[in-house]
Structure formats: C-alpha cells, structure tokens
Design an enzyme around this catalytic site. Structure first.
Site, short mmCIF file in Angstrom:
data_model
loop_
_atom_site.label_atom_id
_atom_site.label_comp_id
_atom_site.label_asym_id
_atom_site.label_seq_id
_atom_site.Cartn_x
_atom_site.Cartn_y
_atom_site.Cartn_z
N LYS A 259 0.84 -1.19 0.00
CA LYS A 259 0.00 0.00 0.00
C LYS A 259 0.88 1.25 0.00
O LYS A 259 1.88 1.32 0.71
CB LYS A 259 -0.90 0.01 1.24
N GLU B 160 -19.40 -7.92 9.68
CA GLU B 160 -20.46 -7.26 10.43
C GLU B 160 -21.41 -8.26 11.07
O GLU B 160 -21.87 -8.04 12.20
CB GLU B 160 -21.23 -6.32 9.50
N ARG C 109 -25.72 -4.90 6.64
CA ARG C 109 -25.18 -6.21 6.30
C ARG C 109 -25.40 -7.23 7.41
O ARG C 109 -25.14 -8.41 7.23
CB ARG C 109 -23.69 -6.09 5.98
#
Length: 633
Positions: A283, A369, A397
């Site tokens: 990243k 979640e 979700r």
C-alpha cells in the site's frame, strides 16, 4: 486538468486498447508515470490514495492481458480502482472524483462499461464474478472473468462462501488476491515469481491433471501423492486452503513486477476452471509517507506531495465520532463490563484511544459485520455490556443477526451508529439513509437521535443503562458546538423536549441534527419546535397533545421518508383518529449520489435553505394570511 509533469505514455492512452499497443518493455515506464499522476491528482483534492498506488502494476497488467471490457474485471470495494479509472477513459476527470457531479468514488456501472459491477461495500467481487462466469458459459461468449479482492476483504464470510461455491464448479474464473499486508524481499520475490510462472504454465497444468487421472486408478498411491503435494505446498506456498476449496493456487507473485505479472496472467488466461492468483503488493507504493503509514494515507484530504503535509481546512469542533470515542473511554473507566467492538473501522469510529487504553476489552473482528453483532450478543448473555461501533450503511449487512440474535432475545447490546444520514463524498453506497426505517420495525429496540454533541454523549450513556438493545444514530462531521457535560445522566426513556412554543398553529417535530434547522424555521414562522430525541419508543403523549392544539405538523429527519420517523408520527395520529395537516420531510425516494455532505443535503432538500423554503411554501397553503404576516425573507 493541467499537470506539472509530463506523462508521454500515459497521455497517449485513452482506453485499454491503446495500452495493449505498447511494447511490453515500456510497461514499467508507464507504471511510473501512472503512479506520479495519481500522486499529483489526489494531492489537489484528496481521495482514496494508498490502495491505488499499490495496484498500479496489477491494473496495467490486467488491462494489457485481458480484452476488457469484453473480458470482465470486477474490483472489490473499489478503493484501489483509481488506476483502473485512469486507464479506462477517465484520466482527465480524475480530479473531480468524489465531488458533486464528478467521477464516482467507486466503480459504477452507469459511469463506464469497464466498471462491470457497482461496488462500495466489501467482499462482493467473487460472488458477482462467479455469476458473470456462469452467464458467460451459458451464453457461450468465450469471455474471461477476473475478480480482484484485497486481503482485508477476504476476512468477510461472504468471500469464503463465494470461494466455496466457485471451487465446486467447472466454470472459468480467476480470483486475484491483492495481499498488501506483507512485503517481499528481492530474493523471495524472484523465487516467488519463478514458482508463479511455473505453476501457471501449461506443462505443469497438464502434468498435474494427467498425474491425477493416472493416480486415481491406484487409490493408495493417489492418497499418498495427494497428501505429499499438500504437505510440500504447505511448506513452500500458502495455497493449501485455496486448493482445498477447489482452486488451482498460483503464487505468491511480486505485484510490483509488471512484466512478471503479464507473463503469469497470460499463462493463467489459458487455463480452465477456478484459478487463484496470489499477488503481494505494498500500500502506498512509490510515495514514502503513504508506504510508512498506509492507514493515515488511505483517504487523505488535499496534501503537499513534496513534503507529505496534509492541508487542513478551517478548524471545527470535535466530530460526533470523536465524541463517541471519548465517551467510550470514559464509560469504560467507570464500568469494567464495557466491551468495544468494531468491524475493521477502528480509525473511522475513533476507537484508537480505546484500543490502547483498554486492549483487553477492544475487539476488531475484521470486515465481518454479521459476526460482530452475534459476537456482541454472546457477550451480552454473560452479563457484559458490548458496544458495537458501526457505520449505519454497514449495519445493513447484519440485519438478520440484529433481529434474530439480539432483539429476539432482548439482549442489551448498544449500537453506536456512525455516519447516519447523508455522508457525502463516498456516495450512494455509504449514505446512512435507511437505518431508522429498518430499525423502527424491530421489537425491543430503543432508537435515539441526538440533536447535538452533549445529547449524543448522554444518549450513549442512557443506552448502557437499559436492559434491552438500543441504537444511537449520529451523523458524520461536527455538531453545532454544544459544550459537553462531564457527568453522565440518563435521559427519561421515550420523552421528547419542547425547544420553542409557537403561536402560529404549526409544530415542527425534528429528529437528530435537523433540530437546528427546525429552530430557525420556528423563529421565522413563530412555530412550536420539538426535539423528538427518541424514534422508539416515541413520545406518543406529546405527539397527541401537539396534534390537538396545532392545525399542522411537520416532521423533519435525515432518513428516508418511507418508513422513517415521520411515518411513526403518522401512525400515532391515525391510530388516535387525529387528522391535522401533516408534512413529512426526509430523504426522498431515490439514491443520493456523491458530493460534499452539504451538497448531498441540498440534493435531498435537507439543507437549511431548502427546508425553510419547503416548510414556508407548504404552510402558506395551510394558512396563507398568517405566513405573509410572519414569514419574512
């Protein structure tokens, strides 16, 4: 958009077909140009940054090898898709990304034929790509389908559900794991590239499949060979899991060696059945500050690319997220039963301090979640006090778990719903437009909407005193600047607060942050203004009283009108046989796209100017003489 650098190769590429005309030897140079273009462009406006820098070479290689858009390329979440947008005809518009009327923050089907699937929430890519792969086989289109998913998104159960399904089918599907949680040294990288090239080659594939056919005729030898292969791969390559799921595992491969990527992808493109390519990237690759702190540089605002200094806007008060983070630390210091839970949003939900001060009571469950909610339910059964810090859009979700595992058992789980209402630049996938509608119908659940920072703090405390599940929903950004009370006090359950008594016959019933606008309207029209505070249980007694002494009511909420808090008011009036004129104002029945939070509020008609105009016009139809005498400009 003018740029301070020259990008001779990049500026000659308007579509991937132009990219495919380049000699392979020029691809590393193109990668350098694309990376510099991203650094310059994002620095002027802000946006998702570190993830895109890490996928420059992978994006180039994918569009170079695959015949996009005929071949389908599905990105997961889309944080890493800025290079994809640049190479697919949107280079000159990248500086508008996330702004009102500009490019969408994530891949969006209505924006480009190269955006094959709309994304924004995590871990959907493999499921969608499998659907496309099966459709391609049925329609005999001979197209290839590729899903690119990050290691973070792979923590969600949905990704493994899709892998389990795809691995059991013969359809051609390539899943690329963009693993940016580790780096590869030069020596290991070279060895990994060799393995990846070998394992993706046709000779290896023929030998592997041919050997299986022969050995299956000799069960004892076959079982020995299978175990040996798994044992060796487990030592040398981290692919045993994916092989067990039915994929041919290839990798790990250095994701910043564009020519090695091209060679491997060419080999993989010729293979049939489910393939899994493990690519390791970094990243923030190519920009030192982002490499050093990819979390900080995940989605920065404008910055000086030379110094790496973020350009800060005008100072403002603490955000609601910060109010929550401080409250959680304060309440945890008083009550050792408090547990903090987040599904991979430690920074966004402002749980950094809590995670450091109370590490044994902090749980980041990753992008999961559903697990977060049921995990909290399990804690609550044993007398602990779990607080689930979750964005409104992400709670969607885990709806089944909220109903089945928490509310049905009446467990005292506290949901701190951040980013409720319109959030702005992340657009339709992230707008918290529906939580009041989908929460209000659930039995046992208490729902609160604070009008300011201190009320948010006290509502969160109130939630911890209840023996039932509760949700406190608060918006993105800062509040009106109300001072915080250090001491906690529980609010009377289901009781609203009259902020202003008016004389014109109109009452404004406001929920959450729209109380501030309601007060301005109340002053202009001499109307009664009520901070409703609780969406459930609703202050029905006050609603009935207001309806009996006012000719008209207006409800204001930063939630969908359909099924929202205003609907709750209408239900009470109907049940009591009361019929005052009623105007329900909220988010209209359409998706609100990206922009600043202010522009999103304006698009929904919820900015203060629009609210004043709407209420005054409607009220003029109810009592024209009174409005002309009281209204004003």
């Amino acid at each position: 958009m003018s740029a301070p650098h020259n990008y001779p190769l990049l500026e000659a590429i308007d579509l991937p077909s132009d990219l495919r005309k380049l000699p392979e030897a020029q691809l590393p140079v193109l990668a350098g140009e694309l990376r510099q273009f991203l650094i310059h462009t994002v620095s002027t406006r802000g946006g998702h940054f570190a993830a895109g820098l890490g996928t420059v070479e992978l994006t180039i290689a994918l569009h170079y090898v695959f015949d996009t858009p005929h071949d389908r390329l599905v990105w997961d979440v889309g944080h890493q898709a800025y290079p994809h947008k640049v190479l697919t005809g949107r280079r000159e518009h990248l500086h508008t990304i996330k702004q009102h009327g500009g490019l969408a923050p994530f891949p969006t089907r209505t924006e480009s034929e190269y955006d094959t699937f709309g994304v924004g929430h995590s871990s959907t890519s493999i499921s969608a790509a499998l659907g496309m792969a099966i459709a391609a086989a049925r329609q005999e289109t001979h197209r290839r389908v590729v899903a690119v998913i990050g290691d973070g998104a792979m923590t969600a159960g949905m990704a493994f559900e899709a892998l389990n399904h795809a691995g059991s089918l013969p359809n051609d599907l390539l899943v690329i794991l963009n693993d940016n949680d580790m780096s590869i040294s030069e020596n290991v990288g070279a060895l990994s590239n060799y393995f990846a090239s070998a394992l993706s080659g046709r000779i290896y594939a023929h030998l592997r499949e041919g050997g299986k056919k022969v050995l299956r005729q000799m069960p004892t030898v076959w079982e020995l060979a299978r175990r040996s292969e798994e044992h060796l791969k487990g030592m040398v390559l981290p692919g045993t899991l994916f092989e067990e799921l039915g994929f041919n595992y290839i990798g790990p491969l250095d994701g910043h060696d564009v020519r090695a990527l091209v060679g491997t992808l060419r080999n993989v493109r010729k293979l049939h059945g489910p393939q899994f390519l493990h690519v390791v990237t970094r990243k923030g690759k190519g920009y030192a500050p982002a490499e050093a702190d990819p979390i900080k540089w995940h989605g920065p605002g404008p910055f000086d690319p030379a110094s790496g200094t973020l350009i800060k806007g005008a100072p403002s008060g603490p955000s609601y997220s910060q109010i929550f983070g401080q409250w959680l630390c304060d309440i945890a210091a008083q009550d050792e039963r408090i547990i903090g839970i987040t599904p991979a949003m430690r920074e966004g939900s402002d749980l950094v301090d809590f995670s450091k001060r109370f590490p044994d009571r902090y749980f980041d469950v990753a992008i999961a979640e559903q697990h977060a909610v049921t995990f909290a339910a399990g804690l609550a059964t044993e007398g602990l006090k779990p607080v689930v810090a979750i964005y409104s859009t992400f709670l969607q979700r885990a709806y089944d778990q909220l109903i089945h595992d928490v509310a049905l058992q009446n467990l005292p789980v506290v949901f701190a719903l951040d980013r409720a209402g319109l959030v702005g630049s992340d657009g339709a996938t992230h707008q918290g437009s529906y939580d009041l509608s989908f929460l209000r119908c659930i039995p046992n659940l208490v729902i609160m909407a604070p009008a300011d920072e201190n009320e948010c703090r006290q509502m969160l405390y109130t939630a911890t005193t209840l023996d039932s599940p509760s949700a406190v929903r608060y918006p993105r950004g800062s509040g009106p600047g109300v001072a915080l009370e250090k001491d906690f006090r529980a609010l009377p359950l289901g009781k609203a607060q009259i902020m202003r008594e008016g004389r014109c016959g109109l009452a404004l019933l406001a929920f959450g942050p729209l109380v501030e606008s309601a007060l301005r309207i109340g002053e202009r029209l001499d109307a009664t203004v009520v901070n409703m505070r609780f969406v459930k249980p609703l202050d029905e007694a006050l609603v009935i009283e207001l309806a009996t002494r006012h000719r008209a009511l207006v409800t204001l909420e930063e939630n969908a009108v359909a099924g929202g808090a205003g609907s709750a008011i209408a239900e009470v009036l109907c049940a009591e046989g009361l019929a005052p004129a009623l105007l329900q104002i909220g988010i209209p029945d359409r998706f609100i796209e990206h922009g600043s939070r202010e522009s999103c509020l304006a698009a929904a008609g919820l900015d203060t100017a629009s609210l004043i105009a709407s209420v005054e016009h409607w009220w003029s139809l109810q009592a024209p003489e009174r409005v002309r005498s009281v209204g004003g400009a």
